[in-house]
Design an enzyme around this catalytic site. Structure first.
Site, mmCIF file in Angstrom:
data_model
loop_
_atom_site.group_PDB
_atom_site.id
_atom_site.type_symbol
_atom_site.label_atom_id
_atom_site.label_comp_id
_atom_site.label_asym_id
_atom_site.label_seq_id
_atom_site.Cartn_x
_atom_site.Cartn_y
_atom_site.Cartn_z
ATOM 1 N N SER A 266 1.178 -1.568 -0.130
ATOM 2 C CA SER A 266 0.414 -0.129 0.024
ATOM 3 C C SER A 266 0.786 1.644 -0.426
ATOM 4 O O SER A 266 2.014 1.451 0.018
ATOM 5 C CB SER A 266 -0.932 -0.510 1.204
ATOM 6 O OG SER A 266 -0.557 0.602 2.133
ATOM 7 N N ASP A 267 0.211 2.431 0.311
ATOM 8 C CA ASP A 267 1.369 3.398 -0.075
ATOM 9 C C ASP A 267 0.570 3.487 1.241
ATOM 10 O O ASP A 267 0.175 3.232 2.360
ATOM 11 C CB ASP A 267 0.540 5.074 -1.071
ATOM 12 C CG ASP A 267 1.677 5.754 -1.192
ATOM 13 O OD1 ASP A 267 2.539 5.824 -0.069
ATOM 14 O OD2 ASP A 267 1.571 7.380 -1.614
ATOM 15 N N TRP A 268 1.756 4.993 1.974
ATOM 16 C CA TRP A 268 1.684 5.075 3.564
ATOM 17 C C TRP A 268 0.032 5.898 4.128
ATOM 18 O O TRP A 268 -0.893 6.578 3.568
ATOM 19 C CB TRP A 268 2.056 6.400 3.686
ATOM 20 C CG TRP A 268 2.503 6.886 5.322
ATOM 21 C CD1 TRP A 268 1.338 7.054 5.911
ATOM 22 C CD2 TRP A 268 3.630 7.495 6.201
ATOM 23 N NE1 TRP A 268 1.721 7.887 7.103
ATOM 24 C CE2 TRP A 268 2.717 7.645 7.192
ATOM 25 C CE3 TRP A 268 4.583 6.974 5.872
ATOM 26 C CZ2 TRP A 268 3.698 7.865 8.333
ATOM 27 C CZ3 TRP A 268 5.780 6.698 6.985
ATOM 28 C CH2 TRP A 268 5.540 7.365 8.342
ATOM 29 N N GLY A 269 -0.246 4.269 4.717
ATOM 30 C CA GLY A 269 -1.775 4.580 4.988
ATOM 31 C C GLY A 269 -2.679 4.184 4.119
ATOM 32 O O GLY A 269 -3.339 4.984 4.357
ATOM 33 N N SER A 270 -2.867 3.906 2.884
ATOM 34 C CA SER A 270 -3.616 3.724 2.001
ATOM 35 C C SER A 270 -5.028 3.163 2.152
ATOM 36 O O SER A 270 -5.828 3.364 0.840
ATOM 37 C CB SER A 270 -3.485 4.266 0.669
ATOM 38 O OG SER A 270 -2.461 2.584 0.572
#
Ligand code: BGC
Length: 740
Positions: A266-270
């Site tokens: 994922s992207d950061w916290g996506s």
């Protein structure tokens, strides 16, 4: 029609028959011994630099698969020992970091790298970057960023390779080859992130499937074909569905169609962002949506650690879904050799090797684009030179966005370079900044600059944007030079002294007025550690500019998005169009015609894609298109290029096509090939490209009974072909046509 999609089906049939490899046996064996909790632990990526005690405990409990933002062989080894020596199965961690355009030695920002049009050099920079990072324990970088960006308001345009799919694909592959195998590459952000509405970061994107496949997806495929070991989801919602929950992107395309086995993070916290997106009511639902869309590793959001086991117990998630994800994670660790060599040597080589600094200098030189030159450049000897402007001596700002480990102390600024490297003892170098930083509006020191300017023979005005004005979440609604830089240019120009404007920025800026005022303009983006040295070399003629715009430069922000490979429309702009101040008062509605432009400006950009000058000139002759014998619809396109000046120099030869009819409207130009070649003064070189039907293919779509089907095919059509120095294709008199 040539249907290429069939190939991928044939490939998948072939793959399913291959015997189990050593790698598969190793992973199957390990997976069969893992508990559900251990599996979920592998899917968790965390940043233990925050609140370290609790997070270190998680590592010891086997609840972490990857750490990031831990730097240093000793620190990484310390955590690695916890994972390898204190957990039941001893599965190593993989340490990740955003190593975007250099680790300690910083190279130009990726947009600048793209301006070099030199894939070999970019590959070399990535290789040296990976070596520096790996020595500090980093084995996974979140790079290359390959989002094709057509909107310079979007701050992250700085991080990618510009507006063209072909160019971005070439660099995506080059950077991937350079990083690996020292560290795993992660191609990002999958997908469509750069098409955010209004150029505002994280914003919604609406991209039809055919456009997605023609423009935005090929650079990802190129990086994966070059072996990229991982892929990162993007933050945006694409046609209403955020990537972390997008089964179509993550499974239909990435896995089924492309047959990729790269790890999807994922992207950061996506993952948890699905709640504010309005897709999921809570984080547990977000975890379910993400696992169902095969987002395999969760960066920072803790949604898998908090909810996956519960979802399995509730039978909403099948453990087999988790196995598929963990398999990807173990595979990447296996391919990185982490099971055999989990630790990094603490006898690390020193960063800033001579090779790294030489490469950084060369790449910064090749990334600079000479946009204008009235003949003042290269500077003659014995000139009294005034350096001024807010970017002339900014060790940190010249490094650009996404720099965590580069050290400004090592930067060579333009001022350093002029003071240190001027060979001539009589040289007269003076520096008066005038403005302290790019947004500075305090003009009280202009009088001092003006006095110094009047005593100089030439003024070098270093302007642009500080690093903080581009990159993630740094979008701009105004593309002018910030602060009082435009006023400073007015003042400098009014002195009547020759002004060379050197722009260091994270994006193309709307600098039309300043370009007119300047005698020469060198656009360098943010050039990294050696930017000053490179600029010194270029300005003094020790190096010859060879950069080419990787993105269209607009005249005014209202033109954006403005890109070269647009459609023509049924009513292309008249030449010249009737602009706002020339419309007669009381003029009847339709008397000035109906064509496609803005009342304040024609459709033409300030500088087109692919553009750049040199200290020499090149002539293009004998352009020829010949059928390749024995290969239907394959052509060789060739051209003889002569260096007609008196400097040895490099030219970037570009191949463009336009399809003139077909199933759908196609762009007015499409880059299909390029070659950067060095040609000694007075000599000629022949450049040859092969044009294949596959290169002319594009995505078609048909809707039958509301069911949509897309396929890649080449139309039977007439095509124009150009070999040219830039996307205007204007300097080449004869266009050529081929019939497929
Ligand atoms: C960015 C990514 C980056 C990640 C980790 C995110 O905010 O979008 O590009 O790799 O943070 O730092």
């Amino acid at each position: 029609m040539v249907c290429i999609a069939v190939l991928s089906v044939m490939l998948s049939v072939l793959c399913s028959c291959t015997p189990q490899s050593e790698e598969d046996r190793f992973i199957d064996n390990l997976l069969s011994r893992m508990t559900l909790e251990e599996k979920i632990g592998q899917m968790n990526q965390l940043d233990p630099s925050w609140d370290s005690e609790v997070k270190e405990q998680l590592i010891r409990e086997g609840k972490v698969g990857s750490v990031f933002n831990i730097v240093g062989a000793e620190q990484v080894n310390r955590l690695q020992r916890m994972a390898v020596e204190q957990t039941r199965l001893g599965i190593p961690l993989v340490a990740a970091r955003d190593v975007i355009h250099g680790f300690r030695t910083i190279y130009p920002i990726p947009l600048g790298q793209a301006a070099s049009w030199n894939t070999g050099l970019v590959e070399q920079a990535a290789r040296l970057t990976a070596q520096e990072a790996a020595a500090e324990g980093i084995r996974w970088t979140f790079s290359p960023m390959v989002d094709v960006a057509r909107d310079p308001r979007w701050g992250r345009i700085a991080e990618g390779y510009g507006e063209d799919t072909y160019l971005a694909s070439a660099f995506a592959a080059a950077a991937t080859r350079g990083y690996q195998p020292s560290i795993a590459a992660c191609v990002k952000h999958f997908a469509g992130y750069s098409a955010s509405e209004g150029g505002r970061d994280y914003n919604t994107t609406w991209i039809p499937e055919t456009l997605l496949r023609d423009v935005y997806l090929p650079p990802f495929k190129a990086a994966l074909d070059a072996g990229a070991m991982s892929v990162m989801c993007s933050f945006n919602d694409l046609n209403g569905l955020p990537s972390s929950a997008n089964h179509h992107l993550n499974v239909d395309i990435l896995r089924d169609e492309w047959q990729s086995d790269a790890l999807l993070v994922s992207d950061w916290g996506s993952g948890s962002d699905l709640v504010p997106h309005g897709l999921c009511a809570d984080k547990k639902e977000a975890a379910l949506r993400c696992i169902n869309a095969r987002m395999e590793m969760d960066m920072q959001a803790n949604i898998y650690t908090d909810y996956l086991a519960e979802l399995v117990r509730e039978k909403k998630v099948d453990e087999k879904q988790i196995d598929v994800c963990v398999r990807s994670i173990l595979r990447m660790k296996y391919r990185l050799g982490l099971f055999e060599h989990p630790y990094v040597s603490e006898q690390k080589p020193a960063p800033y090797s001579e090779q790294a600094l030489v490469t950084a200098t060369q790449l910064a030189e090749e990334s600079a684009i000479l946009l204008k030159n009235n003949g003042i450049l290269p500077l003659r000897d014995n000139l009294r030179i005034l350096l001024c402007g807010p970017m002339a001596d900014q060790p940190k700002e010249q490094l650009g966005t996404w720099v965590f480990d580069g050290e400004p102390d090592h930067s060579v600024t333009p001022l350093n370079a002029f003071l240190t490297h001027t060979d001539n003892p009589d040289a007269h170098i003076r520096m008066v900044a005038g403005l302290s930083y790019s947004r500075d509006r305090n003009t009280t020191r202009f009088a001092e600059v003006e006095r110094a300017a009047r005593e100089a023979d030439v003024i070098l005005f270093f302007c642009g944007e500080e690093a903080i004005l581009s990159g993630e979440a740094r979008c701009r609604a105004d593309l002018n030079l910030p602060g009082a830089q435009a006023e400073m240019m007015d003042m400098l120009s009014a002195t009547g002294k020759p002004v060379v404007m050197v722009v260091m920025a994270g994006r193309p800026l709307t600098i039309g007025k300043q370009v007119e005022q300047a005698d020469a303009v060198l656009y360098t983006f943010h050039g990294g550690t050696m930017a000053g040295q490179a600029l010194y070399n270029l300005l003094t003629g020790k190096a010859v500019p060879s950069g080419r715009t990787p993105v269209t430069f607009p005249k005014m922000v209202g033109q954006v998005p403005l890109y070269y490979n647009r459609h023509n429309t049924g009513r292309p702009s008249y030449d010249p169009p009737m602009l706002i101040d020339s419309i007669p008062v009381g003029c009847p509605q339709f008397s000035i015609g109906q064509s496609s432009y803005w009342l304040e400006t024609p459709t033409e950009p300030l500088f087109p894609f692919g553009y750049g000058l040199s200290y020499t000139t090149f002539m293009y002759n004998d352009i020829e298109v010949l059928p390749v014998e024995g290969q239907a619809n394959h052509y060789t396109v060739s051209c003889c290029i002569t260096n007609t000046g008196d400097r040895d120099a490099s030219e970037t030869v570009q191949l463009y096509t336009r399809q003139l009819s077909g199933d759908l409207v196609r762009p007015i130009r499409e880059l299909k090939g390029f070659e950067k070649i060095h040609i000694p003064a007075g000599e000629s070189r022949t450049v040859r490209f092969t044009l294949t039907p596959e290169q002319l293919a594009y995505w078609h779509e048909r809707k039958d009974n509301c069911e949509s089907r897309v396929w890649l095919a080449t139309d039977t059509a007439l095509f124009q072909v150009w070999i040219a120095p830039d996307s205007r294709c204007a300097t080449v008199p004869d266009t050529l046509r081929i019939n497929l």
